[in-house]
Design a protein around this motif. Structure first.
Motif, PDB file in Angstrom:
ATOM      1  N   UNK A  67      30.454   4.654 -10.723  1.00 50.08           N
ATOM      2  CA  UNK A  67      30.976   5.310 -11.923  1.00 50.08           C
ATOM      3  C   UNK A  67      32.291   4.636 -12.258  1.00 50.08           C
ATOM      4  N   UNK A  68      32.267   3.834 -13.331  1.00 48.94           N
ATOM      5  CA  UNK A  68      33.474   3.079 -13.695  1.00 48.94           C
ATOM      6  C   UNK A  68      34.044   3.634 -14.968  1.00 48.94           C
ATOM      7  N   UNK A  69      35.351   3.906 -14.971  1.00 49.92           N
ATOM      8  CA  UNK A  69      35.997   4.496 -16.144  1.00 49.92           C
ATOM      9  C   UNK A  69      37.127   3.617 -16.640  1.00 49.92           C
ATOM     10  N   UNK A  70      37.191   3.464 -17.970  1.00 55.65           N
ATOM     11  CA  UNK A  70      38.321   2.770 -18.590  1.00 55.65           C
ATOM     12  C   UNK A  70      38.840   3.696 -19.673  1.00 55.65           C
ATOM     13  N   UNK A  71      40.156   3.924 -19.706  1.00 52.95           N
ATOM     14  CA  UNK A  71      40.679   4.854 -20.705  1.00 52.95           C
ATOM     15  C   UNK A  71      42.132   4.581 -21.007  1.00 52.95           C
ATOM     16  N   UNK A  72      42.606   5.063 -22.168  1.00 55.25           N
ATOM     17  CA  UNK A  72      44.043   5.081 -22.417  1.00 55.25           C
ATOM     18  C   UNK A  72      44.536   6.503 -22.707  1.00 55.25           C
ATOM     19  N   UNK A  73      43.724   7.503 -22.360  1.00 54.92           N
ATOM     20  CA  UNK A  73      44.162   8.885 -22.540  1.00 54.92           C
ATOM     21  C   UNK A  73      45.225   9.201 -21.495  1.00 54.92           C
ATOM     22  N   UNK A  74      46.350   9.737 -21.941  1.00 57.77           N
ATOM     23  CA  UNK A  74      47.457   9.981 -20.997  1.00 57.77           C
ATOM     24  C   UNK A  74      47.128  10.980 -19.906  1.00 57.77           C
ATOM     25  N   UNK A  75      46.120  11.845 -20.123  1.00 57.57           N
ATOM     26  CA  UNK A  75      45.847  12.871 -19.126  1.00 57.57           C
ATOM     27  C   UNK A  75      45.295  12.279 -17.834  1.00 57.57           C
ATOM     28  N   UNK A  76      44.667  11.108 -17.911  1.00 60.36           N
ATOM     29  CA  UNK A  76      44.123  10.491 -16.694  1.00 60.36           C
ATOM     30  C   UNK A  76      45.179   9.611 -16.057  1.00 60.36           C
ATOM     31  N   UNK A  77      45.407   9.836 -14.748  1.00 62.39           N
ATOM     32  CA  UNK A  77      46.474   9.106 -14.040  1.00 62.39           C
ATOM     33  C   UNK A  77      46.190   7.606 -14.010  1.00 62.39           C
ATOM     34  N   UNK A  78      44.934   7.245 -13.688  1.00 56.51           N
ATOM     35  CA  UNK A  78      44.580   5.830 -13.639  1.00 56.51           C
ATOM     36  C   UNK A  78      43.918   5.416 -14.941  1.00 56.51           C
ATOM     37  N   UNK A  79      44.338   4.252 -15.478  1.00 59.79           N
ATOM     38  CA  UNK A  79      43.722   3.780 -16.720  1.00 59.79           C
ATOM     39  C   UNK A  79      42.384   3.108 -16.447  1.00 59.79           C
ATOM     40  N   UNK A  80      42.182   2.707 -15.182  1.00 57.69           N
ATOM     41  CA  UNK A  80      40.894   2.143 -14.779  1.00 57.69           C
ATOM     42  C   UNK A  80      40.559   2.678 -13.406  1.00 57.69           C
ATOM     43  N   UNK A  81      39.302   3.040 -13.205  1.00 54.16           N
ATOM     44  CA  UNK A  81      38.913   3.515 -11.881  1.00 54.16           C
ATOM     45  C   UNK A  81      37.451   3.200 -11.648  1.00 54.16           C
ATOM     46  N   UNK A  82      37.096   3.122 -10.390  1.00 54.23           N
ATOM     47  CA  UNK A  82      35.729   2.764 -10.012  1.00 54.23           C
ATOM     48  C   UNK A  82      35.380   3.468  -8.709  1.00 54.23           C
ATOM     49  N   UNK A  83      34.378   4.326  -8.735  1.00 52.58           N
ATOM     50  CA  UNK A  83      34.010   5.098  -7.539  1.00 52.58           C
ATOM     51  C   UNK A  83      32.491   5.095  -7.411  1.00 52.58           C
ATOM     52  N   UNK A  84      32.009   5.447  -6.226  1.00 53.93           N
ATOM     53  CA  UNK A  84      30.560   5.579  -6.024  1.00 53.93           C
ATOM     54  C   UNK A  84      30.210   7.038  -5.855  1.00 53.93           C
ATOM     55  N   UNK A  85      29.195   7.498  -6.570  1.00 50.52           N
ATOM     56  CA  UNK A  85      28.809   8.904  -6.500  1.00 50.52           C
ATOM     57  C   UNK A  85      27.305   9.015  -6.385  1.00 50.52           C
ATOM     58  N   UNK A  86      26.852  10.115  -5.743  1.00 56.29           N
ATOM     59  CA  UNK A  86      25.414  10.366  -5.680  1.00 56.29           C
ATOM     60  C   UNK A  86      25.077  11.586  -6.504  1.00 56.29           C
ATOM     61  N   UNK A  87      23.785  11.869  -6.664  1.00 56.15           N
ATOM     62  CA  UNK A  87      23.328  12.949  -7.546  1.00 56.15           C
ATOM     63  C   UNK A  87      23.962  14.293  -7.173  1.00 56.15           C
ATOM     64  N   UNK A  88      24.056  14.582  -5.883  1.00 56.17           N
ATOM     65  CA  UNK A  88      24.598  15.883  -5.475  1.00 56.17           C
ATOM     66  C   UNK A  88      26.077  16.011  -5.846  1.00 56.17           C
ATOM     67  N   UNK A  89      26.784  14.871  -5.973  1.00 54.35           N
ATOM     68  CA  UNK A  89      28.178  14.924  -6.427  1.00 54.35           C
ATOM     69  C   UNK A  89      28.238  15.374  -7.884  1.00 54.35           C
ATOM     70  N   UNK A  90      27.287  14.878  -8.675  1.00 56.65           N
ATOM     71  CA  UNK A  90      27.219  15.307 -10.079  1.00 56.65           C
ATOM     72  C   UNK A  90      26.912  16.794 -10.157  1.00 56.65           C
ATOM     73  N   UNK A  91      26.011  17.255  -9.288  1.00 52.81           N
ATOM     74  CA  UNK A  91      25.678  18.685  -9.254  1.00 52.81           C
ATOM     75  C   UNK A  91      26.902  19.518  -8.906  1.00 52.81           C
ATOM     76  N   UNK A  92      27.678  19.046  -7.928  1.00 53.56           N
ATOM     77  CA  UNK A  92      28.902  19.739  -7.541  1.00 53.56           C
ATOM     78  C   UNK A  92      29.839  19.858  -8.740  1.00 53.56           C
TER      79      UNK A  92
END
Lengths: 332, 162
Positions: free
Chosen positions: B52-77
């Motif tokens: 799950x890779x995110x790129x943003x310039x919204x000030x609410x997100x601490x990191x402007x770029x991030x990259x993590x690995x997630x599985x289906x149960x994480x989405x459910x959580x």
């Protein structure tokens, strides 16, 4: 309706004296059809004739009285039995007796007050009508003629613009402005939307006109919302500092004047709804009430002005020119 | 007094736009990609993770770029946390596919390529819908899901301030 063919039946109908010259206006009926009716304004006299036509020649018509009424009433659809009459005038045309032949009766309701505009809505109807009745023992013979009443206003003295800053904290801030708060039915809404902060992905923006009909009082209040118009004013994503203009011509839409608490029975109010839609189809909106009023069609020139114009047809008339400029000054 | 017969339809005065605002990057930049499915483990203990890779310039997100690995149960959580704590109507996740987890199937079940692609696409739609929602953007669970290395299921739920 008589079961015995040897009774006498009569037909009754109502005709206005100025049927040739009086204007007609279109008005929606309860089932949505549009019909034309004679148009009246507050204070105008309603005069005409009631024709009683006997169907079987030679027989007499026994009756308990003939009358004509001018009625203004409010009918709530969920309470059909109770008609609220706010104008009720009667003219007796004939005392109880016998009619030997068909007859015509004149009537005049002088300078009738017609305080409210005719209205046919979702849950309520306000109508004016003439009703001629021949009272009889078993069943009356009756004829109704609906008329339409328009209420006119003049340009309001005070007509401030609507200007407001609204938004969602840290996500979307806009400033919207509409040039007036009171618009007549053929007016133009001129405005603008200024974007102060845009942190959401807007796809487009529209302005809707919503009509809200409110009937009932206390705990039994019904609101009927109807979106009269949807008008897209922006397609695409705006950024900070952009101004989007609004120019919405009201003449293209079927609307009535704003009616507030008519006879304490119902209201019809209009709202402008500014709607922003983002890329995930989420809707952000701001509703604002506007007042609608009806402007008179004819610009009435004063009598002296008209006389001055007429006298101008005589060439080289110095007095005519003077009269014309004097009349203009009087008008202003 | 004569009344105007034609309405004045000239535009209202407006401030001219600053050119850096007009031509600069918009303040609403937010892109989340869900891609690169990897099946980890062997036999009955296999599971699929997605990047799950995110790129943003919204000030609410601490990191402007991030990259993590997630599985289906994480989405459910994440869906459950948001349903409990936020006021939004949480969009649906792609299906749990319990039938695909039964034995004696002719195909690879939940590790079938076409199924994984379907699921990846659904998860991408899901996370983009949520992350762009003004009422979900300040939920701590969302920030942890998108920007923390791993999800701490014992976290303290709450709102993130800008």
């Amino acid at each position: 309706m008589s079961f015995f063919s040897f009774g006498q039946t009569a037909e009754i109908d109502v005709v206005l004296n100025d049927a040739e010259t009086r204007k007609k206006a279109e008005h929606k009926t309860e089932d949505g059809k549009k019909d034309k009716y004679f148009l009246f304004y507050d204070g105008e006299t309603v005069s005409g004739k009631v024709n009683v036509t006997l169907k079987n020649p030679g027989k007499r018509l026994e009756h308990q009285g003939i009358k004509v009424e001018f009625i203004g009433q409010i009918e709530l659809y969920y309470d059909r039995g109770n008609h609220h009459e706010f104008v009720s005038l009667v003219k007796d045309l004939a005392r109880p007796g016998e009619m030997a032949q068909s007859q015509t009766f004149d009537f005049e309701f002088t300078h009738v007050e017609k305080p409210y505009e005719s209205y046919t809505g979702q849950n309520v109807k306000l109508r004016y009508f003439l009703r001629a009745t021949i009272s009889r023992r078993l069943n009356d013979v009756c004829k109704e003629m609906d008329i339409v009443v328009h209420t006119l206003s003049t340009y309001p003295e005070l007509n401030t613009s609507i200007k407001m800053e609204v938004g969602i904290e840290d996500c979307l801030h806009i400033e919207f402005e509409y040039n007036k708060s009171k618009y007549h039915l053929k007016d133009v809404i001129v405005g603008k939307i200024y974007f102060l902060l845009v942190r959401i992905k807007i796809k487009h923006m529209e302005i809707d006109i919503i009509k809200r009909e409110t009937t009932g009082t206390g705990p039994n209040v019904y609101h009927e919302n109807d979106t009269i118009a949807k008008y897209e004013i922006m397609d695409g994503a705006p950024v900070r500092g952009e101004s989007i203009p609004i120019r919405l011509f009201l003449a293209g839409y079927e609307m009535t004047p704003t009616m507030r608490d008519v006879n304490k029975k119902f209201s019809v109010r209009y709202y402008l709804n500014l709607v922003l839609i983002d890329e995930e189809e989420r809707r952000y909106f701001k509703q604002q009430e506007i007042t609608l009023w009806r402007k008179g069609d004819i610009v009435r020139k004063s009598m002296s002005h008209q006389a001055a114009i007429a006298s101008q047809r005589f060439e080289g008339s110095a007095s005519a020119e003077k009269a014309l400029s004097q009349a203009k000054e009087d008008d202003n | 007094m004569s009344e105007a017969t034609v309405a004045d339809t000239r535009r209202l005065n407006s401030k001219p736009q600053d050119l850096t605002d007009a031509y600069g990057p918009p303040s609403n930049f937010l892109e989340i990609d869900v891609f690169d499915p990897q099946t980890i483990g062997v036999g009955r203990n296999r599971f699929t993770t997605y990047e799950v890779r995110m790129k943003t310039n919204l000030p609410i997100f601490k990191l402007k770029e991030s990259c993590v690995r997630r599985r289906y149960s994480d989405f459910e959580w994440l869906k459950n946390e948001l349903e409990r704590d936020s006021k939004i109507v949480v969009p649906p996740l792609p299906g749990k596919a319990l039938k695909r987890q039964l034995p004696f199937r002719g195909d690879e079940g939940i590790f079938e390529e076409s199924f994984i692609e379907e699921r990846r696409s659904g998860l991408e739609q899901f996370i983009n819908r949520i992350a762009g929602h003004p009422l979900a953007q300040n939920e701590r669970c969302l920030h942890m899901f998108l920007q923390d290395e791993s999800i701490d299921r014992n976290y303290i739920p709450g709102k993130v301030r800008q």
